[in-house]
Design an enzyme around this catalytic site. Structure first.
Site, mmCIF file in Angstrom:
data_model
loop_
_atom_site.group_PDB
_atom_site.id
_atom_site.type_symbol
_atom_site.label_atom_id
_atom_site.label_comp_id
_atom_site.label_asym_id
_atom_site.label_seq_id
_atom_site.Cartn_x
_atom_site.Cartn_y
_atom_site.Cartn_z
ATOM 1 N N ASP A 49 0.838 -1.204 0.000
ATOM 2 C CA ASP A 49 0.000 0.000 0.000
ATOM 3 C C ASP A 49 0.873 1.255 0.000
ATOM 4 O OD1 ASP A 49 0.906 -0.170 2.595
ATOM 5 O OD2 ASP A 49 -1.057 0.007 3.546
ATOM 6 N N GLU A 120 -1.479 -5.443 8.555
ATOM 7 C CA GLU A 120 -0.769 -4.811 9.667
ATOM 8 C C GLU A 120 -1.553 -5.050 10.952
ATOM 9 O OE1 GLU A 120 0.028 -0.666 8.805
ATOM 10 O OE2 GLU A 120 0.910 -1.149 6.858
ATOM 11 N N GLU A 187 8.901 -4.104 10.902
ATOM 12 C CA GLU A 187 9.292 -2.788 10.367
ATOM 13 C C GLU A 187 9.643 -1.826 11.495
ATOM 14 O OE1 GLU A 187 6.673 -0.932 7.484
ATOM 15 O OE2 GLU A 187 7.918 0.883 7.457
HETATM 16 O O1 KIV Z 1 3.568 -1.106 1.803
HETATM 17 C C1 KIV Z 1 4.739 -1.481 1.829
HETATM 18 O O2 KIV Z 1 5.497 -1.211 0.895
HETATM 19 C C2 KIV Z 1 5.193 -2.245 2.982
HETATM 20 C C3 KIV Z 1 6.601 -2.653 3.118
HETATM 21 C C4 KIV Z 1 7.687 -1.949 2.557
HETATM 22 C C5 KIV Z 1 6.906 -3.640 4.151
HETATM 23 O O3 KIV Z 1 4.416 -2.583 3.802
#
Ligand code: KIV
Length: 275
Positions: A49, A120, A187
């Protein structure tokens, strides 16, 4: 021809089997041209996203929709043959209930052909992960710095810096693993915490601003290629300056158009040439 053209796409169980044997190399991909270039070298492509910010110049990831991400994911799947493609669950498409999450995830899988979804959330979303996995949708969990929670976290800040915060995130990771997540993105975490989670869990951890001890690494492609402006996050490294190559090529093109050296008659149809 791709060296992988006869080979099968990396599967979710294969990604899981890499734990302890080899590192998982992953990057984001949002469009077909990039996906084509990345496919051969990587184990996993994430249709993140983050395309809201990187591709649409939005201030955060909150407004991207299921339909938009599914369209990007479909392009990435069509353009690739090797890497396992995972798509992010957009904000608001899964937090309400496991049933809502299943409907959103199933719609994205059906529309795109991706192999799984990323969501998430830690303990509060563990039930949702279990619901999806038990119904055939592989889930990559994502804990620590979760951009979709920027309003409750107070921005994009590294997480797990106090003992209490680290203990909560460890519980988040445990809950997601117990619920059946096939892997977990860590993250923006304190390094020792990412190391501990990696050592404890049986599923692969994929770090971004986490620890070299993680079982794999993911970054935003544009950050490593010099396509996201002058500043890149501290946890990234610029492996090439493709931006500079593009700028020079476009300048060359513009000058060629203006000075009349492009196009020539070689670029035209039905040209009358002297016999
Ligand atoms: O949306 C994203 O690009 C991500 C990552 C880089 C882990 O969640």
């Amino acid at each position: 021809m791709s060296v992988h053209s006869q080979a099968q796409r990396v599967t979710v169980p294969q990604l899981m089997s890499f734990k302890g044997t080899r590192k998982i190399a992953a990057l984001t991909a949002y469009t077909a041209p990039f996906a084509r270039l990345l496919d051969d070298s990587l184990d996993m492509l994430l249709v993140g996203d983050s395309t809201a910010m990187v591709g649409y110049a939005l201030p955060d990831t909150l407004s991207i929709t299921v339909d938009t991400l599914a369209a990007h994911a479909a392009a990435v799947v069509r353009a690739t043959q090797h890497a396992c493609v995972i798509v992010d669950m957009p904000f608001g498409s899964y937090q309400q209930s496991p049933a809502q999450a299943f409907a959103s995830a199933a719609a994205m899988l059906a529309a795109s052909g991706v192999s799984g979804v990323k969501l998430e959330g830690g303990q509060p979303l563990a039930e949702t992960t279990r619901f999806l996995v038990e119904r055939g949708i592989p889930v990559l969990a994502h804990v620590g710095l979760m951009p979709q929670y920027m309003n409750t976290m107070g921005g994009f800040k590294a997480q797990g810096m106090t003992d209490a915060a680290a203990a909560r995130i460890l519980e988040d990771a445990r809950a997601q693993a117990q619920a059946g997540a096939f892997g977990i993105v860590l993250e923006g975490l304190s390094e020792p915490l990412a190391r501990d989670i990696t050592a404890e869990l049986d599923i692969p951890t994929i770090g971004i601003g986490a620890s070299p001890a993680c079982d794999g690494q993911i970054l935003v492609t544009e950050d490593i290629l010099g396509l996201s402006g002058d500043k890149i996050p501290r946890f990234a490294r610029r492996f090439a300056d493709v931006g500079q190559v593009i700028r020079a090529a476009v300048q060359d093109y513009a000058e060629s158009v203006r000075d009349g050296s492009f196009p020539t008659l070689d670029h035209c149809f039905g040209v009358r040439r002297p016999k």
